[in-house]
Motif scaffolding. Structure first.
Motif, short mmCIF file in Angstrom:
data_model
loop_
_atom_site.label_atom_id
_atom_site.label_comp_id
_atom_site.label_asym_id
_atom_site.label_seq_id
_atom_site.Cartn_x
_atom_site.Cartn_y
_atom_site.Cartn_z
N LEU A 66 -41.62 -57.57 32.68
CA LEU A 66 -42.66 -58.30 33.42
C LEU A 66 -42.06 -59.36 34.32
O LEU A 66 -42.52 -59.59 35.44
N TRP A 67 -40.99 -59.99 33.81
CA TRP A 67 -40.29 -61.02 34.60
C TRP A 67 -39.68 -60.39 35.85
O TRP A 67 -39.82 -60.94 36.95
N ALA A 68 -39.06 -59.23 35.70
CA ALA A 68 -38.47 -58.55 36.87
C ALA A 68 -39.56 -58.14 37.86
O ALA A 68 -39.35 -58.16 39.07
N ALA A 69 -40.73 -57.80 37.35
CA ALA A 69 -41.83 -57.36 38.23
C ALA A 69 -42.40 -58.53 39.02
O ALA A 69 -42.63 -58.41 40.23
N ASN A 70 -42.66 -59.65 38.33
CA ASN A 70 -43.36 -60.73 39.05
C ASN A 70 -43.09 -62.12 38.48
O ASN A 70 -43.91 -63.02 38.62
N GLY A 71 -41.93 -62.26 37.83
CA GLY A 71 -41.64 -63.54 37.17
C GLY A 71 -41.26 -64.66 38.12
O GLY A 71 -40.86 -64.43 39.27
N ILE A 72 -41.43 -65.88 37.63
CA ILE A 72 -41.04 -67.09 38.37
C ILE A 72 -39.61 -67.45 37.99
O ILE A 72 -39.26 -67.49 36.81
N THR A 73 -38.80 -67.73 39.02
CA THR A 73 -37.39 -68.03 38.77
C THR A 73 -37.02 -69.47 39.13
O THR A 73 -36.00 -69.97 38.71
N HIS A 74 -37.86 -70.13 39.97
CA HIS A 74 -37.50 -71.46 40.47
C HIS A 74 -38.63 -72.46 40.23
O HIS A 74 -39.80 -72.07 40.15
N ASP A 75 -38.23 -73.74 40.16
CA ASP A 75 -39.21 -74.79 39.86
C ASP A 75 -40.34 -74.86 40.88
O ASP A 75 -41.43 -75.34 40.57
N ASP A 76 -40.06 -74.44 42.12
CA ASP A 76 -41.12 -74.50 43.15
C ASP A 76 -42.08 -73.30 43.05
O ASP A 76 -42.94 -73.12 43.90
N GLY A 77 -41.91 -72.49 42.02
CA GLY A 77 -42.83 -71.38 41.80
C GLY A 77 -42.40 -70.08 42.45
O GLY A 77 -43.07 -69.05 42.33
N LYS A 78 -41.24 -70.09 43.12
CA LYS A 78 -40.75 -68.87 43.78
C LYS A 78 -40.39 -67.82 42.72
O LYS A 78 -40.01 -68.14 41.60
N ARG A 79 -40.53 -66.57 43.13
CA ARG A 79 -40.44 -65.45 42.17
C ARG A 79 -39.15 -64.63 42.33
O ARG A 79 -38.40 -64.80 43.27
N VAL A 80 -39.02 -63.67 41.43
CA VAL A 80 -37.89 -62.72 41.49
C VAL A 80 -37.93 -61.97 42.82
O VAL A 80 -36.89 -61.73 43.43
N ASN A 81 -39.12 -61.61 43.26
CA ASN A 81 -39.25 -60.75 44.45
C ASN A 81 -39.84 -61.51 45.63
O ASN A 81 -40.63 -62.44 45.44
N PRO A 82 -39.46 -61.08 46.85
CA PRO A 82 -39.97 -61.79 48.03
C PRO A 82 -41.43 -61.44 48.33
O PRO A 82 -41.91 -60.37 47.95
N ALA A 83 -42.12 -62.38 49.00
CA ALA A 83 -43.52 -62.15 49.40
C ALA A 83 -43.72 -62.76 50.77
O ALA A 83 -43.30 -63.90 51.00
N ALA A 84 -44.35 -62.04 51.70
CA ALA A 84 -44.53 -62.53 53.07
C ALA A 84 -45.28 -63.85 53.06
O ALA A 84 -46.32 -63.99 52.37
N LEU A 85 -44.77 -64.83 53.78
CA LEU A 85 -45.34 -66.17 53.88
C LEU A 85 -45.46 -66.86 52.51
O LEU A 85 -46.20 -67.83 52.35
N GLY A 86 -44.76 -66.32 51.53
CA GLY A 86 -44.81 -66.88 50.18
C GLY A 86 -46.15 -66.67 49.49
O GLY A 86 -46.42 -67.29 48.46
N VAL A 87 -46.98 -65.79 50.05
CA VAL A 87 -48.30 -65.55 49.45
C VAL A 87 -48.18 -64.42 48.42
O VAL A 87 -47.80 -63.29 48.74
N GLN A 88 -48.49 -64.76 47.18
CA GLN A 88 -48.34 -63.82 46.07
C GLN A 88 -49.59 -62.95 45.95
O GLN A 88 -50.53 -63.28 45.23
N SER A 89 -49.62 -61.86 46.69
CA SER A 89 -50.84 -61.05 46.74
C SER A 89 -50.76 -59.80 45.88
O SER A 89 -51.65 -58.96 45.92
N VAL A 90 -49.67 -59.67 45.09
CA VAL A 90 -49.58 -58.49 44.21
C VAL A 90 -49.65 -58.93 42.75
O VAL A 90 -48.81 -59.72 42.28
N GLU A 91 -50.65 -58.43 42.05
CA GLU A 91 -50.79 -58.70 40.61
C GLU A 91 -50.20 -57.52 39.85
O GLU A 91 -50.23 -56.38 40.33
#
Ligand SMILES: Cc1cc2nc3c(=O)[nH]c(=O)nc-3n(C[C@H](O)[C@H](O)[C@H](O)COP(=O)(O)O)c2cc1C
Length: 216
Positions: A66-91
């Motif tokens: 689950l972490w590899a799929a959509n986990g948070i890796t950084h204190d600012d809330g950034k994730r394992v995977n990139p997202a356009a404009l930082g908008v997390q639109s994939v659940e």
């Protein structure tokens, strides 16, 4: 006596076919080990595998997936995977033999959506899907754009979500290799049925699925 035996038989049958689902599953913190496969090794080994056996994952393995799929890796809330404009639109939904869960990245836990074994609902008929310990379903959620600093046209939003889902499935595939697990990305999903059982609103789009589990 007859009545007692009948009741006992019903209880035994029920316990053989249904599994109790927890309302939420708190996932253990992911340990980043230095001794696991290198990225190069994982990329070299990656292959789709469909020879699943119906065996549970350890909670550490489920957590890593689950972490590899959509986990948070950084204190600012950034994730394992990139997202356009930082908008997390994939659940990410995790479909196990106990139920359908929604992954909550902020709390690294799974929240129960529906109890029961719906693994086969995530396919249009591939039988291996019903044996994979977890079937991930990647869903685009347009609400995520509500507070974005820039709102792209709808077709661009969908394209961005597909690109993020592509990164997600590859991250999961690589983690699966490090754990000795099989995985298979799937575009063939029974979207209408899954929408119903996972209680998805009509505006959500089911992008991809991915079976992960122990294999022969
Ligand atoms: C977008 C996408 C959709 C796919 N859909 C399915 C599918 O529905 N069922 C399936 O068994 N495999 C599916 N696959 C897996 C491909 O068949 C597989 O990646 C391809 O045969 C190459 O094999 P490899 O992954 O071992 O390199 C899909 C792969 C991708 C990228």
């Amino acid at each position: 006596m007859k009545k007692f035996l009948l009741t006992l038989a019903v209880i035994v049958m029920m316990s053989a076919t249904s599994y109790a689902a927890q309302n939420e599953i708190i996932l253990p913190t992911v340990e980043v080990k230095s001794k696991e496969l290198s990225v190069t090794q994982a990329l070299q080994q990656r292959r789709s595998n469909r020879n699943f056996v119906d065996k549970d994952l350890t909670s550490a393995q489920l957590s890593k997936i689950l972490w590899a799929a959509n986990g948070i890796t950084h204190d600012d809330g950034k994730r394992v995977n990139p997202a356009a404009l930082g908008v997390q639109s994939v659940e990410v939904y995790a479909v196990t033999k106990e139920g359908i869960y929604l992954y909550d990245p902020a709390n690294h836990k799974l929240k129960l959506i529906a109890e029961g074994d719906f693994r086969s609902v995530t396919t249009t008929g591939q039988s291996f899907v019903g044996k994979a310990a977890v079937n991930l379903v990647y869903v685009e959620t347009p609400d995520a754009w509500a507070n974005a600093r820039m709102i792209p046209p709808r077709d661009a939003q969908i394209s961005f979500a597909n690109i993020t889902a592509g990164a997600m499935v590859q991250s999961v595939a690589l983690i699966a290799e490090t754990e000795g697990l099989g995985n298979c990305v799937r575009g063939s999903i029974n979207r209408d049925e899954f929408k119903k059982v996972a209680k998805l609103s009509d505006d959500k789009i089911i992008l991809l699925a991915q079976s992960v589990g122990k294999c022969d």
